[in-house]
Design an enzyme around this catalytic site. Structure first.
Site, PDB file in Angstrom:
ATOM      1  N   ARG A   9       0.791  -1.087  -0.119  1.00 53.34           N
ATOM      2  CA  ARG A   9      -0.045  -0.052  -0.007  1.00 53.34           C
ATOM      3  C   ARG A   9       0.804   1.366   0.057  1.00 53.34           C
ATOM      4  O   ARG A   9       0.186   2.363  -0.259  1.00 53.34           O
ATOM      5  CB  ARG A   9      -0.849   0.106   1.147  1.00 53.34           C
ATOM      6  CG  ARG A   9      -2.087  -1.418   1.015  1.00 53.34           C
ATOM      7  CD  ARG A   9      -2.912  -1.211   2.466  1.00 53.34           C
ATOM      8  NE  ARG A   9      -3.784  -0.072   2.065  1.00 53.34           N
ATOM      9  CZ  ARG A   9      -4.567   0.720   3.055  1.00 53.34           C
ATOM     10  NH1 ARG A   9      -4.727   0.152   4.084  1.00 53.34           N
ATOM     11  NH2 ARG A   9      -5.327   1.658   2.751  1.00 53.34           N
ATOM     12  N   CYS A  10       2.015   0.986   0.230  1.00 54.75           N
ATOM     13  CA  CYS A  10       3.121   2.249   0.307  1.00 54.75           C
ATOM     14  C   CYS A  10       3.608   2.422  -1.156  1.00 54.75           C
ATOM     15  O   CYS A  10       4.315   1.652  -1.709  1.00 54.75           O
ATOM     16  CB  CYS A  10       4.142   1.924   1.207  1.00 54.75           C
ATOM     17  SG  CYS A  10       5.514   3.175   1.471  1.00 54.75           S
ATOM     18  N   SER A  11       3.627   3.603  -1.486  1.00 54.08           N
ATOM     19  CA  SER A  11       4.164   4.054  -3.012  1.00 54.08           C
ATOM     20  C   SER A  11       5.824   3.879  -2.687  1.00 54.08           C
ATOM     21  O   SER A  11       6.196   3.442  -3.774  1.00 54.08           O
ATOM     22  CB  SER A  11       3.944   5.299  -3.244  1.00 54.08           C
ATOM     23  OG  SER A  11       4.391   6.534  -2.348  1.00 54.08           O
TER      24      SER A  11
END
Length: 113
Positions: A9-11
């Site tokens: 979920r973390c870019s």
């Protein structure tokens, strides 16, 4: 073997994983929120990073404050908190050949590949 502690979920985590893939690394993806490292693994990674526990903590997370933690908390308390609440671990972390880097910015991992 290159290991990444990854949160999809973390870019920044996705960008770091893409760098590893582009470079053809043999990658083990550890979704650390589901497969939390134990205290011994955290200590090993901290030694490879050559940083204190506070340096890999997400101090802006609500749980950090809810647990009564601060920048002057004892290292053992910080490590125990990360084991119990892996959301507190900064992401991503890349580990290879006894070296480690935090992928912020994602390009910072290139020097250990």
């Amino acid at each position: 073997m290159t290991e990444i502690w990854h949160n999809p979920r973390c870019s920044k985590s996705r960008q770091t994983l893409a760098i590893l893939e582009e470079r053809g690394e043999d990658i083990t993806v550890r979704r650390y929120l589901e497969d939390a490292p134990d205290a011994a693994m955290l200590r090993s990674v901290l030694a490879a990073l050559d940083v204190p526990p506070i340096a890999i903590m997400r101090t802006g997370e609500k749980q950090f404050k809810d647990l009564g933690l601060g920048k002057d908390s004892p290292d053992d308390a910080l490590i125990a908190a990360m084991v119990a609440h892996p959301i507190l671990i900064e992401r991503p972390i890349v580990i290879k050949d006894g070296k480690a880097r935090i992928g912020r910015p994602p390009e910072s991992v290139i020097d250990i590949l």
